[in-house]
Each structure stands twice: as structure tokens, then as C-alpha cells.
Design a protein around this motif. Sequence first.
Motif, PDB file in Angstrom:
ATOM      1  N   TYR A 128       0.856  -1.168  -0.326  1.00 23.93           N
ATOM      2  CA  TYR A 128       0.178   0.031  -0.004  1.00 23.93           C
ATOM      3  C   TYR A 128       0.862   1.183  -0.041  1.00 23.93           C
ATOM      4  N   LEU A 129       0.594   2.089  -0.970  1.00 23.33           N
ATOM      5  CA  LEU A 129       1.389   3.330  -1.045  1.00 23.33           C
ATOM      6  C   LEU A 129       0.572   4.460  -0.375  1.00 23.33           C
ATOM      7  N   ARG A 130       1.476   5.436   0.051  1.00 19.95           N
ATOM      8  CA  ARG A 130       0.743   6.783   0.652  1.00 19.95           C
ATOM      9  C   ARG A 130       1.402   7.734   0.137  1.00 19.95           C
ATOM     10  N   THR A 131       1.024   9.089   0.466  1.00 21.41           N
ATOM     11  CA  THR A 131       1.400  10.378  -0.323  1.00 21.41           C
ATOM     12  C   THR A 131       2.884  10.812   0.235  1.00 21.41           C
ATOM     13  N   ASP A 132       3.196  10.153   1.469  1.00 26.14           N
ATOM     14  CA  ASP A 132       4.636  10.718   2.047  1.00 26.14           C
ATOM     15  C   ASP A 132       5.546   9.441   1.876  1.00 26.14           C
ATOM     16  N   ASP A 133       5.300   8.372   1.024  1.00 27.50           N
ATOM     17  CA  ASP A 133       6.364   7.110   0.666  1.00 27.50           C
ATOM     18  C   ASP A 133       7.368   7.774  -0.392  1.00 27.50           C
TER      19      ASP A 133
END
Length: 461
Positions: free
Chosen positions: A156-161
Motif C-alpha cells: 500500500y502506497l501513501r503520499t509521504d512514501d
Amino acid sequence: MIEIEEKRLASLIDITISEMVSEDEAKLFSYTKKINKLNIYTFLELAGDRDLTRSFWSSNSNDLTILGAGQATTIQAKGERFQSIENQWNELLRKAVIHNPFEKQGTGIVGLGGFAFDPKKESTPLWSNFPDGQLTIPEIMVTRIENQFYLTFNMYLRTDDHGFQLMEEYQEMESYLLEESSFFKKDVNMIEKKEVAPKQWMQTIQKATEEMKTSSTNKIVLAREVRLRFDERADIPSIIRKLIETQSNSYIFAYEIDGDCFVGATPERLVKVEGNQLFSTCLAGTAPRGKTTKEDQKIAEELYRDPKNRKEHDYVVQMIRKAVERYCTDVDIPSEPQVYMYKTLQHLYTPVTAKLMNSHSIFSIIEELHPTPALGGTPRKESMAFIRDNELLDRGWYGAPIGWLDSNNNGEFAVAIRSAMIQGTEASLFAGCGIVADSDPVSEYEETNIKLMPMLSVLGG
């Protein structure tokens, strides 16, 4: 070449992150690549050493094997469990970013898991970690198909990765799990075997036969439990290895949740879907294998002609025919069964093929078929009510649909029989048989002993 692929992958991750519009947004990112052959047992052993949740599936023809390590995410049933899982699965795929140029069965995003036999039955501590329905999408998954190996990782990717940081973490895990180290088999030693209430189970059979003589119920399937204790913690990869070696023509499965592992070798397919092609199996009527070819054939002929087993098989055929015709076209079911021989048992067997209508999915068929008369009885409502009120165990996932499905509209679910719940140094084994009005409790008890043999043999019994 490897470094180029790593840079490309990190770039794909960064592109996916940059396209997110909200800080709260998260996307499942999936990437599949081809890899060299590996030792599947070493992979599972190393995953266990890292306390990663393990999933395993091997088809009955051994042409497809799926190994899972870790959990990118899970889907758990809520309310109407089959519809709930289907809705969540479709939503997950709708939002996911999938890079899979191969599109082979069992690659891309794959959910592995199963369902409880009867969510209306009060759950016991034995199955406390296994919900009414769950699919696990592994962090790292290896698929063996057509003697080729594919590795898929899901995150799962998030904006701060950041792509390169995630790549470093993933590469460390990949290199560890794909390490070319030796696999050391660790066979279990059973030190105690306890049958759970066998006399009460036979009394329940007597009660079932009396009920059938005065009601419209034709068949009730009753299961029982055997508890084992070992001298040390059971080793799941070694159990899987022995099942593969000894239970040919069976589906081998293992699903681990919070340290408990449901494992088995079942001969019974519930449904398989390849695109819009559907395959199912009618499997009911059981006899042991003979010691010689001549004895084998004699037992097979007796099984084929036995009125009780033929009636039991026909219940399954008619029920599956009715269910499949509701959702499919071009239904093909032979008029007579054949005897199919497995390693230790033989069964009456009738194959089913059909074309799935566009408006339906594998979940539609699972919901319609479960439980088949081979695991519940007939009529379904009455037999299930009797089981719920009188059976002495919580079946959990035993006798229920277990399997996998992928993001390419393929999937397969089997019926989880010939199975055990492994909990550290202990295990619960399950076996059942179809009770009809003239069933003899002692004979049915002996039949369950035959059905317990596959799992007992690999667990030191």
C-alpha cells in the motif's frame, strides 16, 4: 539488468504516489516479475522465521502452486459474507495499480483464504483467529505455473512514501526469502492422541437416523474431532512437504492467521473459473484402497454398485446441477459417475463444466453451492439446522470453501476436508460422513477413521 529493473520499479512507485490527490489516499501497488526456480519449502521456512503470515495452495494436478508471505492487506467478511468479500475485492482491484505483463493464473493481485462452514454456529476458542470469511493479499508471493516461477510483491502506497526507500525495504525481504539455503525437514512426533466424545458422536448419528425416519430430511453429514499433541511445535513447511509427497491428486493448502494454521489435502474441488469457463466436481461416496490391483478393482466395483453411496453421490450431482444451471450456460454433466482413486481412498466422481454468465462471478457459485450435500446434507436448511443444534464441534473453516482468486478473473475454491487446525504443539483433525436413515453408527465411525488417515499419517499417527 537487475539494477535497471529496480530503477524502473522505483520510478513506477513514485509515479503512482505523485498521482494521488489526497493525503488520506492509499493505493495498492502490485508488481510481477519472472524469477529463477526456488525451493518452496525453504521460502515458507524463512517466512516463518521472520514471523510473516504464510499462505499456500497447490492444485490437485500440481500444475499451479502459490506461496504467500506477509500481508499487504486483508479483506474480512461483514454481514452477507460472500457478497461482502466480493464487493471489497472488486473495490480493491478498481483502485489498485497493477503491473503484470504475464497475466498467468495466480499472478498479479491474488487473494488467498476461505470461509467458515456455518457463521450461525457459535464459535469456540479453537477458531477464534479465523473469521466468517477472509482473503489475504500477501506482501510477497511466488507463483509456480507451467514450471515457470513468478514473484509478485504488493504494497500500500501513501503520499509521504518514497520509491527508492520502499525498494530497499522490499529488496532486503526478497533477497532473504529467495535465499538458496537448505531446507531441513522437521517431522513431528505425536505423543498423545485423543478422540473427542466418540460415543456421543455415535449417539448423535442414532438421533439423526431417527429424525430422518419421521421427517423430510434425507441425509445429514456429521463430523467429529481428534486432538493430537506433539513433543515440539509442528513445522508447517514439513507438513506441507509430506502432504505433497503422499496425497497425489489432492489440493494442498495452508492458511496461517495469527500463528494458527489450517492445513490439509482435500480431493474435492468446489468451483474453478478461468475467465468465463467454469469447472466443478461432484465427489461423494467413499471406500478404502485395496492392497493389490485386483482388490482395488473389487472395492471400486462394490463402491460403484453400492446403493447408499450412489444415492449419496446423486444428491450432490442434482444439487450442483441445479446451482450451476442458475448461473451458467452450456452445462455438461455426465449421467453416470466414475470411480476416482486417490492415494489412500477412492471416491465416486462426476465432473461438471459450464460457461459462466457475464453478470455472475465465482462468489455467486460459491454461495449457491456451499454447503454441498456431501458436507451438509439434504434438504440443506433442515440438515444444517440439525448439525447446528446437535454436532459436537465448531467446524470453523473445516468443510467450507477455501482457495484463491486473482486480478485476471481466475480462481479456484475447494472444500476443506482431510484437514487439521495446527496450534503450536497441538492439532485438531476433522472427519465426517453422510448419515442416511439406515446408517449404522459403528460403520460410520470406521469410515471417519479411514478419512482421518491422510492427516494422521503426516502428523505422526
